[in-house]
Scaffold this active site. Sequence first.
Site, mmCIF file in Angstrom:
data_model
loop_
_atom_site.group_PDB
_atom_site.id
_atom_site.type_symbol
_atom_site.label_atom_id
_atom_site.label_comp_id
_atom_site.label_asym_id
_atom_site.label_seq_id
_atom_site.Cartn_x
_atom_site.Cartn_y
_atom_site.Cartn_z
ATOM 1 N N ARG A 57 0.842 -1.191 0.000
ATOM 2 C CA ARG A 57 0.000 0.000 0.000
ATOM 3 C C ARG A 57 0.881 1.245 0.000
ATOM 4 O O ARG A 57 1.585 1.486 0.983
ATOM 5 C CB ARG A 57 -0.895 0.013 1.245
ATOM 6 C CG ARG A 57 -1.826 -1.179 1.367
ATOM 7 C CD ARG A 57 -2.630 -1.116 2.640
ATOM 8 N NE ARG A 57 -1.780 -1.215 3.820
ATOM 9 C CZ ARG A 57 -2.237 -1.185 5.081
ATOM 10 N NH1 ARG A 57 -3.543 -1.023 5.295
ATOM 11 N NH2 ARG A 57 -1.416 -1.301 6.100
ATOM 12 N N ASP A 59 1.352 5.252 0.237
ATOM 13 C CA ASP A 59 0.640 6.306 0.953
ATOM 14 C C ASP A 59 0.169 7.402 0.005
ATOM 15 O O ASP A 59 0.534 7.434 -1.178
ATOM 16 C CB ASP A 59 1.549 6.914 2.025
ATOM 17 C CG ASP A 59 1.799 5.964 3.185
ATOM 18 O OD1 ASP A 59 0.958 5.075 3.413
ATOM 19 O OD2 ASP A 59 2.846 6.109 3.851
ATOM 20 N N TYR A 117 12.561 0.771 -3.772
ATOM 21 C CA TYR A 117 12.041 2.132 -3.757
ATOM 22 C C TYR A 117 13.132 3.104 -4.182
ATOM 23 O O TYR A 117 14.330 2.849 -4.016
ATOM 24 C CB TYR A 117 11.562 2.521 -2.358
ATOM 25 C CG TYR A 117 10.175 2.036 -2.002
ATOM 26 C CD1 TYR A 117 9.059 2.818 -2.284
ATOM 27 C CD2 TYR A 117 9.981 0.814 -1.380
ATOM 28 C CE1 TYR A 117 7.784 2.391 -1.956
ATOM 29 C CE2 TYR A 117 8.708 0.360 -1.051
ATOM 30 C CZ TYR A 117 7.617 1.155 -1.341
ATOM 31 O OH TYR A 117 6.345 0.720 -1.024
ATOM 32 N N ARG A 202 10.391 6.947 3.736
ATOM 33 C CA ARG A 202 10.375 8.398 3.930
ATOM 34 C C ARG A 202 11.024 8.792 5.256
ATOM 35 O O ARG A 202 11.692 9.830 5.351
ATOM 36 C CB ARG A 202 8.947 8.918 3.851
ATOM 37 C CG ARG A 202 8.344 8.834 2.443
ATOM 38 C CD ARG A 202 6.848 9.070 2.466
ATOM 39 N NE ARG A 202 6.526 10.339 3.071
ATOM 40 C CZ ARG A 202 5.332 10.639 3.594
ATOM 41 N NH1 ARG A 202 4.355 9.740 3.585
ATOM 42 N NH2 ARG A 202 5.117 11.824 4.114
#
Length: 255
Positions: A57, A59, A117, A202
Site C-alpha cells: 500500500r 501512501d 524504492y 520516507r
Amino acid sequence: MSIVKKELLRYFVEIAYNGKHYFGWQRQPNQMSVQQVVEEALSLILRSEIKVVAAGRTDTGVHAMQLFAHFDCEEIEVNERLIFRINSFLPQDISIKNILRVTDDAHARFDAVQREYEYRISLGKNPFNFDLTYQLYNKPNIEAMNQAAKLLLVHTDFQCFSRSKTDVKTYICKIVKAQWEERDDILVFTVIADRFLRNMVRAIVGTLLDIGFGKTTLSEFQEILNSQDRSEAGASAPAHGLYLRRVVYPESLFL
C-alpha cells in the site's frame, strides 16, 4: 437446467501510476484511491466484479513505476488490444502495463521476495518536476549520508522508522541496498529490501538528510537504529519524491 460455473483463474496485473491526485493505493471511504480506479476499469472491461490485492500500500501522494496486484476471473485472452481498452478507461495518471497468468495460489503481497524504492530530490528549483521530486536549495553531504546508509545493511529491526500505531507483527526487514547517487541535478536514494514498513522509506530519507546537513552524527544515527523509537528518528521526507520502482517474484509463479 443447471448453470455450469466457469473456473476462476488467477492473474497478476502490472500497474504504474502518478500518486499526486490519490489518497494512496488502498480503497478508503469518501476518498479517491488508485485501487478503486483500477478495480472499476477492470470490472468494466472484463464484465465481472474484480477485486485486486496489491503487493503493498503506497501512501497518499506516493508514486509507483511498477506495482503488481492479483485478481481472479474467468479465462481471458491477454493481448495488446485488451491492455489498450483497459487503459482507455483509466485516467492519464494510471497505466496498466501488463496482465500475466499465474499459479492459482500466487499472492501479490506474500509471494514478493524483493521490493525497490527510489526517492528523488531536486538540487535547486526545477519548474518541470517540482511536484515529482522533493526540492532542496542546499546540497547535503552525500558521502556522509552513504556512510550512514551502510549501517542499514547490517541492521534488521526498523521499528524506529515505522509509523506509530501500526498493526504489523514484526519490524524485521532485510535491506540489501541503500545508496545515494547524484544524477545531473537530481539526488536519488535507492533502497532494496525483502519488505518495508509503513512510512519506512520516507522516515529513513528524512533521517539521512539530517546527517547530510550536519544535524545528526553517524554515532547518533546508530543510536536511533537501536532505539526502536520513531520519535528518535528524523521527520519523514515528503511523499511526492517517493517511487515504488520494482517488485520481484519467483519465476515459478508465472505460467
